[in-house]
Write a protein that holds these residues in place. Structure first.
Motif, PDB file in Angstrom:
ATOM      1  N   PHE A  49     108.277   7.963  25.889  1.00 36.60           N
ATOM      2  CA  PHE A  49     109.582   8.627  25.956  1.00 36.60           C
ATOM      3  C   PHE A  49     109.912   9.314  24.635  1.00 36.60           C
ATOM      4  CE2 PHE A  49     110.469   5.213  29.228  1.00 36.60           C
ATOM      5  CZ  PHE A  49     110.326   6.074  30.310  1.00 36.60           C
ATOM      6  N   ARG A  50     109.617   8.652  23.541  1.00 37.27           N
ATOM      7  CA  ARG A  50     109.880   9.248  22.221  1.00 37.27           C
ATOM      8  C   ARG A  50     109.033  10.510  22.021  1.00 37.27           C
ATOM      9  NH1 ARG A  50     109.970   3.322  20.571  1.00 37.27           N
ATOM     10  NH2 ARG A  50     112.072   2.958  19.749  1.00 37.27           N
ATOM     11  N   GLU A  51     107.775  10.448  22.425  1.00 30.89           N
ATOM     12  CA  GLU A  51     106.889  11.599  22.253  1.00 30.89           C
ATOM     13  C   GLU A  51     107.312  12.777  23.122  1.00 30.89           C
ATOM     14  OE1 GLU A  51     103.015   9.941  23.043  1.00 30.89           O
ATOM     15  OE2 GLU A  51     102.821   9.186  20.986  1.00 30.89           O
ATOM     16  N   ILE A  52     107.730  12.519  24.337  1.00 27.99           N
ATOM     17  CA  ILE A  52     108.116  13.620  25.233  1.00 27.99           C
ATOM     18  C   ILE A  52     109.387  14.297  24.748  1.00 27.99           C
ATOM     19  CG2 ILE A  52     108.862  14.242  27.573  1.00 27.99           C
ATOM     20  CD1 ILE A  52     106.966  12.022  28.572  1.00 27.99           C
ATOM     21  N   ARG A  70     105.462  30.814  28.397  1.00 29.87           N
ATOM     22  CA  ARG A  70     105.309  29.590  29.199  1.00 29.87           C
ATOM     23  C   ARG A  70     106.478  28.619  29.044  1.00 29.87           C
ATOM     24  NH1 ARG A  70     100.097  27.085  30.089  1.00 29.87           N
ATOM     25  NH2 ARG A  70     101.243  25.335  29.239  1.00 29.87           N
ATOM     26  N   PHE A  71     107.475  28.980  28.259  1.00 28.55           N
ATOM     27  CA  PHE A  71     108.545  28.037  27.942  1.00 28.55           C
ATOM     28  C   PHE A  71     109.224  27.480  29.191  1.00 28.55           C
ATOM     29  CE2 PHE A  71     113.084  27.220  27.075  1.00 28.55           C
ATOM     30  CZ  PHE A  71     112.930  26.098  26.275  1.00 28.55           C
ATOM     31  N   GLY A  72     109.587  28.330  30.124  1.00 20.74           N
ATOM     32  CA  GLY A  72     110.285  27.873  31.328  1.00 20.74           C
ATOM     33  C   GLY A  72     109.479  26.845  32.098  1.00 20.74           C
ATOM     34  N   THR A  73     108.218  27.150  32.335  1.00 20.57           N
ATOM     35  CA  THR A  73     107.338  26.230  33.061  1.00 20.57           C
ATOM     36  C   THR A  73     107.165  24.924  32.297  1.00 20.57           C
ATOM     37  OG1 THR A  73     106.148  28.103  34.000  1.00 20.57           O
ATOM     38  CG2 THR A  73     105.031  25.969  34.052  1.00 20.57           C
ATOM     39  N   GLU A  74     106.952  25.050  31.003  1.00 22.82           N
ATOM     40  CA  GLU A  74     106.712  23.875  30.166  1.00 22.82           C
ATOM     41  C   GLU A  74     107.954  22.988  30.073  1.00 22.82           C
ATOM     42  OE1 GLU A  74     106.056  23.705  25.529  1.00 22.82           O
ATOM     43  OE2 GLU A  74     104.232  24.396  26.533  1.00 22.82           O
ATOM     44  N   ILE A  75     109.108  23.574  29.829  1.00 22.44           N
ATOM     45  CA  ILE A  75     110.316  22.754  29.649  1.00 22.44           C
ATOM     46  C   ILE A  75     110.757  22.135  30.973  1.00 22.44           C
ATOM     47  CG2 ILE A  75     112.217  24.434  29.903  1.00 22.44           C
ATOM     48  CD1 ILE A  75     111.799  21.822  27.095  1.00 22.44           C
ATOM     49  N   ALA A  76     110.534  22.840  32.069  1.00 24.00           N
ATOM     50  CA  ALA A  76     110.860  22.268  33.382  1.00 24.00           C
ATOM     51  C   ALA A  76     109.974  21.055  33.669  1.00 24.00           C
ATOM     52  CB  ALA A  76     110.686  23.320  34.479  1.00 24.00           C
ATOM     53  N   ARG A  77     108.704  21.187  33.368  1.00 20.54           N
ATOM     54  CA  ARG A  77     107.757  20.090  33.604  1.00 20.54           C
ATOM     55  C   ARG A  77     108.062  18.885  32.715  1.00 20.54           C
ATOM     56  NH1 ARG A  77     102.728  19.495  31.171  1.00 20.54           N
ATOM     57  NH2 ARG A  77     102.949  21.613  30.403  1.00 20.54           N
ATOM     58  N   TYR A  78     108.227  19.119  31.435  1.00 23.46           N
ATOM     59  CA  TYR A  78     108.527  18.024  30.507  1.00 23.46           C
ATOM     60  C   TYR A  78     109.853  17.333  30.857  1.00 23.46           C
ATOM     61  CZ  TYR A  78     104.878  19.078  27.017  1.00 23.46           C
ATOM     62  OH  TYR A  78     103.692  19.248  26.362  1.00 23.46           O
ATOM     63  N   THR A  79     110.880  18.137  31.087  1.00 23.38           N
ATOM     64  CA  THR A  79     112.199  17.550  31.346  1.00 23.38           C
ATOM     65  C   THR A  79     112.205  16.776  32.659  1.00 23.38           C
ATOM     66  OG1 THR A  79     113.244  19.340  30.099  1.00 23.38           O
ATOM     67  CG2 THR A  79     114.678  18.026  31.520  1.00 23.38           C
ATOM     68  N   PHE A  81     109.640  15.367  34.233  1.00 21.32           N
ATOM     69  CA  PHE A  81     108.844  14.152  34.061  1.00 21.32           C
ATOM     70  C   PHE A  81     109.622  13.117  33.245  1.00 21.32           C
ATOM     71  CE2 PHE A  81     105.810  11.613  31.586  1.00 21.32           C
ATOM     72  CZ  PHE A  81     105.064  11.048  32.603  1.00 21.32           C
ATOM     73  N   PHE A  82     110.195  13.553  32.145  1.00 22.18           N
ATOM     74  CA  PHE A  82     110.944  12.675  31.251  1.00 22.18           C
ATOM     75  C   PHE A  82     112.087  11.981  31.981  1.00 22.18           C
ATOM     76  CE2 PHE A  82     114.541  12.282  28.233  1.00 22.18           C
ATOM     77  CZ  PHE A  82     113.984  11.423  27.299  1.00 22.18           C
ATOM     78  N   LEU A  83     112.912  12.753  32.668  1.00 22.63           N
ATOM     79  CA  LEU A  83     114.077  12.173  33.343  1.00 22.63           C
ATOM     80  C   LEU A  83     113.679  11.268  34.505  1.00 22.63           C
ATOM     81  CD1 LEU A  83     116.567  15.176  33.241  1.00 22.63           C
ATOM     82  CD2 LEU A  83     116.501  13.158  31.741  1.00 22.63           C
ATOM     83  N   ASN A  84     112.679  11.670  35.267  1.00 26.14           N
ATOM     84  CA  ASN A  84     112.224  10.827  36.384  1.00 26.14           C
ATOM     85  C   ASN A  84     111.639   9.505  35.891  1.00 26.14           C
ATOM     86  OD1 ASN A  84     112.979  12.555  38.476  1.00 26.14           O
ATOM     87  ND2 ASN A  84     111.055  13.690  38.364  1.00 26.14           N
ATOM     88  N   GLN A  85     110.789   9.577  34.871  1.00 24.94           N
ATOM     89  CA  GLN A  85     110.169   8.361  34.346  1.00 24.94           C
ATOM     90  C   GLN A  85     111.199   7.447  33.685  1.00 24.94           C
ATOM     91  OE1 GLN A  85     106.812   7.322  34.641  1.00 24.94           O
ATOM     92  NE2 GLN A  85     106.967   8.931  36.175  1.00 24.94           N
ATOM     93  N   LEU A  86     112.142   8.022  32.986  1.00 23.53           N
ATOM     94  CA  LEU A  86     113.187   7.227  32.335  1.00 23.53           C
ATOM     95  C   LEU A  86     114.065   6.537  33.377  1.00 23.53           C
ATOM     96  CD1 LEU A  86     114.170   6.541  29.477  1.00 23.53           C
ATOM     97  CD2 LEU A  86     115.763   8.452  29.686  1.00 23.53           C
ATOM     98  N   HIS A  87     114.412   7.255  34.421  1.00 24.95           N
ATOM     99  CA  HIS A  87     115.228   6.670  35.495  1.00 24.95           C
ATOM    100  C   HIS A  87     114.484   5.500  36.151  1.00 24.95           C
ATOM    101  CE1 HIS A  87     118.085   6.427  38.777  1.00 24.95           C
ATOM    102  NE2 HIS A  87     117.069   6.478  39.614  1.00 24.95           N
ATOM    103  N   GLU A  88     113.220   5.687  36.441  1.00 25.71           N
ATOM    104  CA  GLU A  88     112.413   4.626  37.055  1.00 25.71           C
ATOM    105  C   GLU A  88     112.284   3.425  36.118  1.00 25.71           C
ATOM    106  OE1 GLU A  88     107.754   3.959  38.115  1.00 25.71           O
ATOM    107  OE2 GLU A  88     108.645   5.856  38.775  1.00 25.71           O
ATOM    108  N   HIS A  89     112.033   3.695  34.851  1.00 22.15           N
ATOM    109  CA  HIS A  89     111.864   2.636  33.853  1.00 22.15           C
ATOM    110  C   HIS A  89     113.131   1.788  33.736  1.00 22.15           C
ATOM    111  CE1 HIS A  89     110.318   0.834  30.130  1.00 22.15           C
ATOM    112  NE2 HIS A  89     111.469   1.113  29.552  1.00 22.15           N
ATOM    113  N   HIS A  90     114.271   2.452  33.627  1.00 20.65           N
ATOM    114  CA  HIS A  90     115.523   1.707  33.495  1.00 20.65           C
ATOM    115  C   HIS A  90     115.880   0.974  34.779  1.00 20.65           C
ATOM    116  CE1 HIS A  90     116.923   4.066  29.732  1.00 20.65           C
ATOM    117  NE2 HIS A  90     116.124   3.070  29.442  1.00 20.65           N
ATOM    118  N   GLY A  91     115.529   1.527  35.917  1.00 15.02           N
ATOM    119  CA  GLY A  91     115.771   0.829  37.184  1.00 15.02           C
ATOM    120  C   GLY A  91     114.998  -0.479  37.253  1.00 15.02           C
ATOM    121  N   ILE A  92     113.746  -0.456  36.837  1.00 19.82           N
ATOM    122  CA  ILE A  92     112.921  -1.672  36.837  1.00 19.82           C
ATOM    123  C   ILE A  92     113.491  -2.689  35.848  1.00 19.82           C
ATOM    124  CG2 ILE A  92     110.642  -2.596  36.208  1.00 19.82           C
ATOM    125  CD1 ILE A  92     109.485   0.079  37.352  1.00 19.82           C
ATOM    126  N   GLU A  93     113.891  -2.213  34.685  1.00 21.10           N
ATOM    127  CA  GLU A  93     114.487  -3.128  33.710  1.00 21.10           C
ATOM    128  C   GLU A  93     115.764  -3.757  34.267  1.00 21.10           C
ATOM    129  OE1 GLU A  93     113.126  -1.189  29.436  1.00 21.10           O
ATOM    130  OE2 GLU A  93     115.045  -0.584  30.301  1.00 21.10           O
TER     131      GLU A  93
END
Length: 185
Positions: A49-52, A70-79, A81-93
């Protein structure tokens, strides 16, 4: 007077919640006999999460300095992924780990309540980051340059919030896992 547990104003884990963190300092974690694959995996997720969020800020700053095709494609992908993974991580916690770990040491009940409050405060940062990202993406799709200043500001604020939360969470959770070595995997 501000609440010492409020993520918006705290500067670290309050002393009264450092009962296990004092016994199990960060510098000793990896060498502890109860440092398990679960602890390593959990810390690796936090590192990811810190790296992303750092990559997202770097991409935005590069685009601000010199527009990147490529900024639009890159920032959409990173953001995304980041938000989905963070939401899942906090849900499990919230639903699996914290309820179990909270029962192991009554001295840390307030610490778990603080971490839960952090997760609720996270919602505002998620919405701000998603909104700023979507605004820039809509502008880019419309052929506009996209105002990236508010996006960078949302990313930086999220980063400050996330860094404080993850550091404090690690100083609560890892010592509990090292002391009690619960079977929660």
């Amino acid at each position: 007077m501000s609440d010492p547990l409020d993520i918006a104003t705290r500067h670290g884990l309050p002393d009264e919640l450092r009962v296990l963190a004092r016994l199990y300092p960060r510098s000793d974690w990896h060498g502890h006999p109860n440092f398990s694959d679960l602890v390593a995996f959990w810390l690796d997720r936090h590192l990811m999460f810190r790296e992303i969020i750092t990559r997202m800020q770097s991409a935005t700053q590069m685009h601000m300095a010199s527009p990147q095709a490529r900024f639009g494609t890159e920032i959409a992908r990173y953001t995304g992924f980041f938000l989905n993974q963070l939401h899942e991580h906090h849900g499990i916690e919230d639903h699996h780990y914290f309820p179990h770990l909270k029962t192991l040491d009554f001295r840390l009940v307030r610490a778990f309540d603080m971490l839960d409050a952090d997760h609720h405060a996270l919602d505002g940062h998620i919405h701000a980051l998603a909104g700023a990202t979507n605004t820039v993406l809509a502008d880019l799709r419309a052929g506009k340059a996209g105002e990236t200043g508010p996006l960078l500001e949302a990313q930086q604020e999220f980063d400050r919030f996330l860094d404080r939360h993850l550091a404090d969470e690690e100083e609560v959770i890892v010592p509990v896992l090292l002391k009690y070595a619960p079977d929660i995997g």
